[in-house]
Design a protein around this motif. Structure first.
Motif, PDB file in Angstrom:
ATOM      1  N   GLY A  60       0.945  -1.228   0.140  1.00 52.36           N
ATOM      2  CA  GLY A  60       0.063  -0.044   0.103  1.00 52.36           C
ATOM      3  C   GLY A  60       0.790   1.364   0.070  1.00 52.36           C
ATOM      4  N   ASN A  61       1.956   1.270   0.765  1.00 52.43           N
ATOM      5  CA  ASN A  61       2.828   2.233   0.696  1.00 52.43           C
ATOM      6  C   ASN A  61       3.645   2.545  -0.515  1.00 52.43           C
ATOM      7  OD1 ASN A  61       1.971   2.969   3.582  1.00 52.43           O
ATOM      8  ND2 ASN A  61       3.947   1.875   4.038  1.00 52.43           N
ATOM      9  N   VAL A  62       3.961   1.545  -1.106  1.00 53.09           N
ATOM     10  CA  VAL A  62       4.732   1.810  -2.462  1.00 53.09           C
ATOM     11  C   VAL A  62       3.572   2.261  -3.481  1.00 53.09           C
ATOM     12  CG1 VAL A  62       5.383   0.244  -4.495  1.00 53.09           C
ATOM     13  CG2 VAL A  62       6.242  -0.184  -1.951  1.00 53.09           C
ATOM     14  N   ILE A  63       2.313   1.812  -3.479  1.00 53.94           N
ATOM     15  CA  ILE A  63       1.541   2.052  -4.424  1.00 53.94           C
ATOM     16  C   ILE A  63       1.239   3.430  -4.173  1.00 53.94           C
ATOM     17  CG2 ILE A  63      -0.946   1.803  -5.151  1.00 53.94           C
ATOM     18  CD1 ILE A  63      -0.487  -1.161  -5.138  1.00 53.94           C
ATOM     19  N   SER A  64       0.986   3.890  -3.056  1.00 55.45           N
ATOM     20  CA  SER A  64       0.720   5.397  -2.626  1.00 55.45           C
ATOM     21  C   SER A  64       1.720   6.232  -3.134  1.00 55.45           C
ATOM     22  CB  SER A  64       0.334   5.420  -1.310  1.00 55.45           C
ATOM     23  OG  SER A  64       0.364   6.928  -0.743  1.00 55.45           O
ATOM     24  N   ARG A  65       2.989   5.884  -2.742  1.00 52.03           N
ATOM     25  CA  ARG A  65       4.258   6.759  -3.102  1.00 52.03           C
ATOM     26  C   ARG A  65       4.653   6.808  -4.671  1.00 52.03           C
ATOM     27  NH1 ARG A  65       8.571   4.641  -0.139  1.00 52.03           N
ATOM     28  NH2 ARG A  65       7.568   5.427   1.709  1.00 52.03           N
ATOM     29  N   TYR A  66       4.575   5.802  -5.320  1.00 54.84           N
ATOM     30  CA  TYR A  66       5.014   5.459  -6.622  1.00 54.84           C
ATOM     31  C   TYR A  66       3.983   5.577  -7.654  1.00 54.84           C
ATOM     32  CZ  TYR A  66       9.596   4.763  -3.953  1.00 54.84           C
ATOM     33  OH  TYR A  66      10.472   4.766  -3.402  1.00 54.84           O
ATOM     34  N   PHE A  67       2.838   5.392  -7.393  1.00 52.98           N
ATOM     35  CA  PHE A  67       1.648   5.348  -8.154  1.00 52.98           C
ATOM     36  C   PHE A  67       0.676   6.271  -7.825  1.00 52.98           C
ATOM     37  CE2 PHE A  67       3.950   1.252  -8.394  1.00 52.98           C
ATOM     38  CZ  PHE A  67       4.544   1.206  -9.839  1.00 52.98           C
ATOM     39  N   GLU A  68       0.781   7.150  -7.022  1.00 53.27           N
ATOM     40  CA  GLU A  68      -0.299   8.185  -6.879  1.00 53.27           C
ATOM     41  C   GLU A  68      -1.683   7.356  -6.085  1.00 53.27           C
ATOM     42  OE1 GLU A  68      -0.883  10.568 -10.330  1.00 53.27           O
ATOM     43  OE2 GLU A  68       1.368  11.489 -10.217  1.00 53.27           O
ATOM     44  N   ASN A  69      -1.356   6.466  -5.399  1.00 58.73           N
ATOM     45  CA  ASN A  69      -2.464   5.866  -4.734  1.00 58.73           C
ATOM     46  C   ASN A  69      -3.237   4.970  -5.825  1.00 58.73           C
ATOM     47  OD1 ASN A  69      -2.989   5.034  -2.366  1.00 58.73           O
ATOM     48  ND2 ASN A  69      -4.462   6.421  -2.072  1.00 58.73           N
ATOM     49  N   SER A  70      -3.026   4.586  -7.031  1.00 62.18           N
ATOM     50  CA  SER A  70      -3.465   3.920  -8.145  1.00 62.18           C
ATOM     51  C   SER A  70      -3.305   2.482  -8.122  1.00 62.18           C
ATOM     52  CB  SER A  70      -3.322   4.764  -9.504  1.00 62.18           C
ATOM     53  OG  SER A  70      -4.066   3.845 -10.376  1.00 62.18           O
ATOM     54  N   TYR A  71      -3.965   1.650  -7.762  1.00 64.42           N
ATOM     55  CA  TYR A  71      -3.533   0.131  -7.848  1.00 64.42           C
ATOM     56  C   TYR A  71      -3.564  -0.150  -9.477  1.00 64.42           C
ATOM     57  CZ  TYR A  71      -3.491  -0.599  -3.055  1.00 64.42           C
ATOM     58  OH  TYR A  71      -3.198  -0.675  -1.667  1.00 64.42           O
ATOM     59  N   LEU A  72      -4.515   0.367 -10.129  1.00 69.58           N
ATOM     60  CA  LEU A  72      -4.754   0.212 -11.498  1.00 69.58           C
ATOM     61  C   LEU A  72      -3.259   0.640 -12.331  1.00 69.58           C
ATOM     62  CD1 LEU A  72      -5.942  -0.453 -14.229  1.00 69.58           C
ATOM     63  CD2 LEU A  72      -7.106   1.578 -14.272  1.00 69.58           C
ATOM     64  N   GLY A  73      -2.499   1.729 -11.832  1.00 70.01           N
ATOM     65  CA  GLY A  73      -1.441   2.149 -12.188  1.00 70.01           C
ATOM     66  C   GLY A  73      -0.345   1.341 -12.096  1.00 70.01           C
ATOM     67  N   ALA A  74      -0.250   0.734 -10.669  1.00 72.08           N
ATOM     68  CA  ALA A  74       0.760  -0.437 -10.498  1.00 72.08           C
ATOM     69  C   ALA A  74       0.630  -1.632 -11.233  1.00 72.08           C
ATOM     70  CB  ALA A  74       0.567  -0.679  -9.053  1.00 72.08           C
ATOM     71  N   VAL A  75      -0.473  -2.187 -11.523  1.00 75.45           N
ATOM     72  CA  VAL A  75      -0.924  -3.153 -12.273  1.00 75.45           C
ATOM     73  C   VAL A  75      -0.287  -2.905 -13.821  1.00 75.45           C
ATOM     74  CG1 VAL A  75      -2.446  -4.867 -13.396  1.00 75.45           C
ATOM     75  CG2 VAL A  75      -2.437  -4.329 -10.894  1.00 75.45           C
ATOM     76  N   SER A  76      -0.846  -1.713 -14.337  1.00 71.13           N
ATOM     77  CA  SER A  76      -0.482  -1.326 -15.730  1.00 71.13           C
ATOM     78  C   SER A  76       1.320  -1.131 -15.867  1.00 71.13           C
ATOM     79  CB  SER A  76      -1.032   0.328 -15.844  1.00 71.13           C
ATOM     80  OG  SER A  76      -2.376   0.054 -15.859  1.00 71.13           O
ATOM     81  N   ALA A  77       1.765  -0.839 -14.721  1.00 75.91           N
ATOM     82  CA  ALA A  77       3.289  -0.756 -14.840  1.00 75.91           C
ATOM     83  C   ALA A  77       3.853  -2.278 -15.029  1.00 75.91           C
ATOM     84  CB  ALA A  77       4.034  -0.082 -13.626  1.00 75.91           C
ATOM     85  N   LEU A  78       3.072  -3.212 -14.334  1.00 76.19           N
ATOM     86  CA  LEU A  78       3.695  -4.616 -14.465  1.00 76.19           C
ATOM     87  C   LEU A  78       3.328  -5.126 -15.822  1.00 76.19           C
ATOM     88  CD1 LEU A  78       2.092  -5.891 -10.853  1.00 76.19           C
ATOM     89  CD2 LEU A  78       4.556  -5.610 -11.616  1.00 76.19           C
ATOM     90  N   VAL A  79       2.232  -4.597 -16.308  1.00 81.02           N
ATOM     91  CA  VAL A  79       1.929  -5.246 -17.975  1.00 81.02           C
ATOM     92  C   VAL A  79       2.940  -4.415 -18.670  1.00 81.02           C
ATOM     93  CG1 VAL A  79       0.331  -4.966 -19.508  1.00 81.02           C
ATOM     94  CG2 VAL A  79      -0.544  -5.542 -17.161  1.00 81.02           C
ATOM     95  N   GLU A  80       3.242  -3.394 -18.652  1.00 80.74           N
ATOM     96  CA  GLU A  80       4.097  -2.666 -19.502  1.00 80.74           C
ATOM     97  C   GLU A  80       5.365  -3.149 -19.418  1.00 80.74           C
ATOM     98  OE1 GLU A  80       3.922   1.676 -18.863  1.00 80.74           O
ATOM     99  OE2 GLU A  80       1.864   1.460 -19.327  1.00 80.74           O
TER     100      GLU A  80
END
Length: 124
Positions: free
Chosen positions: A79-99
């Motif tokens: 949760g801290n990583v997603i908040s800090r590096y993905f502007e609290n967007s879990y979709l952004g985190a998953v998108s980064a994994l896809v990319e």
């Protein structure tokens, strides 16, 4: 909860792996050259102040144990990583994994099925 240093996280992994311990037992788990007893004792007290560790009295000494499960710690850390590096967007985190091709289409499908199952279970 407060974030942990790399060394504090190492200590937590030892508690999760070995269970309740006295500081001297914790020191014994380290390879040579072993850290000083007072160093480890200070770090354990810091973990206790942060709410990650608790203790039981044994005469004039304490036996420490994890007050937070490894699973709970992992969830909070994610949760801290997603908040800090993905502007609290879990979709952004998953998108980064896809990319980065760190997650496959099959894994994404399995994730979607899991989400749908959870939603179905919650509505029952």
């Amino acid at each position: 909860m407060e974030r942990l240093t790399r060394r504090e996280e190492e200590l937590m992994h030892r508690f999760w792996e070995h269970g309740p311990m006295f500081v001297r037992e914790l020191v014994a788990l380290f390879p040579d050259p072993k850290p000083h007893f007072n160093t480890i004792s200070t770090m354990v007290r810091s973990l206790e102040a942060k709410g990650y560790v608790a203790h039981e009295d044994y005469g004039s000494t304490y036996r420490y144990h994890a007050a937070v499960s490894e699973e709970e710690f992992s969830r909070r850390t994610l949760g801290n990583v997603i908040s800090r590096y993905f502007e609290n967007s879990y979709l952004g985190a998953v998108s980064a994994l896809v990319e980065e091709e760190k997650i496959s289409v099959e894994e994404l499908r399995a994730l979607i099925e899991r989400i749908e199952r959870n939603r179905t279970d919650q509505t029952r």
